[in-house]
Design a protein around this motif. Structure first.
Motif, PDB file in Angstrom:
ATOM      1  N   ALA A 196      34.601  54.896  58.566  1.00  0.00           N
ATOM      2  CA  ALA A 196      34.460  56.295  58.141  1.00  0.00           C
ATOM      3  C   ALA A 196      35.796  56.982  57.894  1.00  0.00           C
ATOM      4  N   GLN A 197      36.878  56.463  58.488  1.00  0.00           N
ATOM      5  CA  GLN A 197      38.216  57.021  58.261  1.00  0.00           C
ATOM      6  C   GLN A 197      38.991  56.227  57.215  1.00  0.00           C
ATOM      7  N   GLY A 198      38.317  55.335  56.485  1.00  0.00           N
ATOM      8  CA  GLY A 198      38.960  54.537  55.448  1.00  0.00           C
ATOM      9  C   GLY A 198      39.801  53.398  55.975  1.00  0.00           C
ATOM     10  N   LYS A 199      39.711  53.099  57.280  1.00  0.00           N
ATOM     11  CA  LYS A 199      40.538  52.064  57.901  1.00  0.00           C
ATOM     12  C   LYS A 199      39.873  50.692  57.812  1.00  0.00           C
ATOM     13  N   TYR A 200      40.711  49.663  57.718  1.00  0.00           N
ATOM     14  CA  TYR A 200      40.242  48.277  57.755  1.00  0.00           C
ATOM     15  C   TYR A 200      41.251  47.438  58.521  1.00  0.00           C
ATOM     16  N   SER A 201      40.802  46.284  58.987  1.00  0.00           N
ATOM     17  CA  SER A 201      41.658  45.329  59.673  1.00  0.00           C
ATOM     18  C   SER A 201      41.076  43.945  59.436  1.00  0.00           C
ATOM     19  N   ILE A 202      41.937  42.986  59.075  1.00  0.00           N
ATOM     20  CA  ILE A 202      41.465  41.636  58.764  1.00  0.00           C
ATOM     21  C   ILE A 202      42.588  40.633  59.039  1.00  0.00           C
ATOM     22  N   ASN A 203      42.227  39.443  59.480  1.00  0.00           N
ATOM     23  CA  ASN A 203      43.193  38.371  59.720  1.00  0.00           C
ATOM     24  C   ASN A 203      43.317  37.512  58.465  1.00  0.00           C
ATOM     25  N   VAL A 204      44.548  37.338  57.991  1.00  0.00           N
ATOM     26  CA  VAL A 204      44.813  36.567  56.775  1.00  0.00           C
ATOM     27  C   VAL A 204      46.037  35.684  56.979  1.00  0.00           C
ATOM     28  N   LYS A 205      46.196  34.732  56.082  1.00  0.00           N
ATOM     29  CA  LYS A 205      47.378  33.880  56.071  1.00  0.00           C
ATOM     30  C   LYS A 205      48.300  34.347  54.950  1.00  0.00           C
ATOM     31  N   LYS A 206      49.585  34.150  55.148  1.00  0.00           N
ATOM     32  CA  LYS A 206      50.567  34.500  54.132  1.00  0.00           C
ATOM     33  C   LYS A 206      50.213  33.765  52.838  1.00  0.00           C
ATOM     34  N   GLY A 207      50.254  34.488  51.726  1.00  0.00           N
ATOM     35  CA  GLY A 207      49.951  33.905  50.424  1.00  0.00           C
ATOM     36  C   GLY A 207      48.517  34.116  49.976  1.00  0.00           C
ATOM     37  N   GLN A 208      47.625  34.496  50.911  1.00  0.00           N
ATOM     38  CA  GLN A 208      46.259  34.781  50.509  1.00  0.00           C
ATOM     39  C   GLN A 208      46.201  36.126  49.797  1.00  0.00           C
ATOM     40  N   THR A 209      45.135  36.339  49.039  1.00  0.00           N
ATOM     41  CA  THR A 209      44.968  37.561  48.267  1.00  0.00           C
ATOM     42  C   THR A 209      43.801  38.367  48.807  1.00  0.00           C
ATOM     43  N   LEU A 210      44.032  39.650  49.056  1.00  0.00           N
ATOM     44  CA  LEU A 210      42.958  40.563  49.434  1.00  0.00           C
ATOM     45  C   LEU A 210      42.456  41.265  48.183  1.00  0.00           C
ATOM     46  N   THR A 211      41.132  41.320  48.050  1.00  0.00           N
ATOM     47  CA  THR A 211      40.502  42.022  46.935  1.00  0.00           C
ATOM     48  C   THR A 211      39.769  43.241  47.486  1.00  0.00           C
ATOM     49  N   PHE A 212      40.116  44.415  46.982  1.00  0.00           N
ATOM     50  CA  PHE A 212      39.487  45.668  47.378  1.00  0.00           C
ATOM     51  C   PHE A 212      38.537  46.085  46.265  1.00  0.00           C
ATOM     52  N   SER A 213      37.259  46.300  46.587  1.00  0.00           N
ATOM     53  CA  SER A 213      36.298  46.716  45.567  1.00  0.00           C
ATOM     54  C   SER A 213      35.382  47.799  46.118  1.00  0.00           C
ATOM     55  N   TYR A 214      34.997  48.702  45.205  1.00  0.00           N
ATOM     56  CA  TYR A 214      34.161  49.840  45.565  1.00  0.00           C
ATOM     57  C   TYR A 214      33.404  50.263  44.315  1.00  0.00           C
ATOM     58  N   ILE A 215      32.153  50.596  44.458  1.00  0.00           N
ATOM     59  CA  ILE A 215      31.320  50.963  43.305  1.00  0.00           C
ATOM     60  C   ILE A 215      31.936  52.156  42.577  1.00  0.00           C
ATOM     61  N   GLY A 216      32.082  52.017  41.271  1.00  0.00           N
ATOM     62  CA  GLY A 216      32.625  53.093  40.449  1.00  0.00           C
ATOM     63  C   GLY A 216      34.141  53.088  40.336  1.00  0.00           C
ATOM     64  N   TYR A 217      34.805  52.144  40.991  1.00  0.00           N
ATOM     65  CA  TYR A 217      36.266  52.053  40.967  1.00  0.00           C
ATOM     66  C   TYR A 217      36.690  50.684  40.461  1.00  0.00           C
ATOM     67  N   THR A 218      37.884  50.602  39.914  1.00  0.00           N
ATOM     68  CA  THR A 218      38.454  49.334  39.491  1.00  0.00           C
ATOM     69  C   THR A 218      38.919  48.562  40.717  1.00  0.00           C
ATOM     70  N   SER A 219      38.594  47.254  40.766  1.00  0.00           N
ATOM     71  CA  SER A 219      39.031  46.413  41.893  1.00  0.00           C
ATOM     72  C   SER A 219      40.538  46.255  41.876  1.00  0.00           C
ATOM     73  N   LYS A 220      41.088  46.037  43.040  1.00  0.00           N
ATOM     74  CA  LYS A 220      42.541  45.850  43.184  1.00  0.00           C
ATOM     75  C   LYS A 220      42.776  44.620  44.058  1.00  0.00           C
ATOM     76  N   GLU A 221      43.734  43.790  43.643  1.00  0.00           N
ATOM     77  CA  GLU A 221      44.096  42.600  44.403  1.00  0.00           C
ATOM     78  C   GLU A 221      45.532  42.719  44.892  1.00  0.00           C
ATOM     79  N   ILE A 222      45.746  42.321  46.153  1.00  0.00           N
ATOM     80  CA  ILE A 222      47.073  42.367  46.753  1.00  0.00           C
ATOM     81  C   ILE A 222      47.337  41.031  47.432  1.00  0.00           C
ATOM     82  N   VAL A 223      48.463  40.386  47.072  1.00  0.00           N
ATOM     83  CA  VAL A 223      48.859  39.134  47.698  1.00  0.00           C
ATOM     84  C   VAL A 223      49.595  39.450  48.991  1.00  0.00           C
ATOM     85  N   ILE A 224      49.224  38.768  50.056  1.00  0.00           N
ATOM     86  CA  ILE A 224      49.831  38.991  51.363  1.00  0.00           C
ATOM     87  C   ILE A 224      51.174  38.254  51.434  1.00  0.00           C
TER      88      ILE A 224
END
Length: 91
Positions: free
Chosen positions: A60-88
């Motif tokens: 509800a506060q827009g916060k997230y937390s996730i475990n990833v490995k260096k070099g992996q890509t996070l994809t952020f998606s939301y209805i009505g918005y353009t997806s965004k990808e960020i390489v860790i």
């Protein structure tokens, strides 16, 4: 005597490889907030590790937390918005 030497060598090699694998595949915790350009926080944004089934959503506060490995890509998606990808990376 030779058998004891070989067993010790195999044990040492196994421990070394297990340690090396752990160092190379270390995960890190990535967290943050997702917001619109005007600062409004977004609830329910999908945050997925590209190429896997692993992911989370923002709270509800827009916060997230996730475990990833260096070099992996996070994809952020939301209805009505353009997806965004960020390489860790290192930061």
């Amino acid at each position: 005597m030779k058998q004891n030497f070989y067993l010790k060598s195999i044990a040492f090699l196994s421990i070394f490889l297990a340690t090396l694998t752990g160092v190379l595949a270390q995960e890190m915790k990535v967290s943050g907030k997702v917001a619109e350009a005007n600062g409004d926080l977004l609830y329910g944004v999908n945050v997925l590790i590209k190429g896997t089934n692993a992911g989370t959503t923002t709270d509800a506060q827009g916060k997230y937390s996730i475990n990833v490995k260096k070099g992996q890509t996070l994809t952020f998606s939301y209805i009505g918005y353009t997806s965004k990808e960020i390489v860790i990376g290192n930061s």
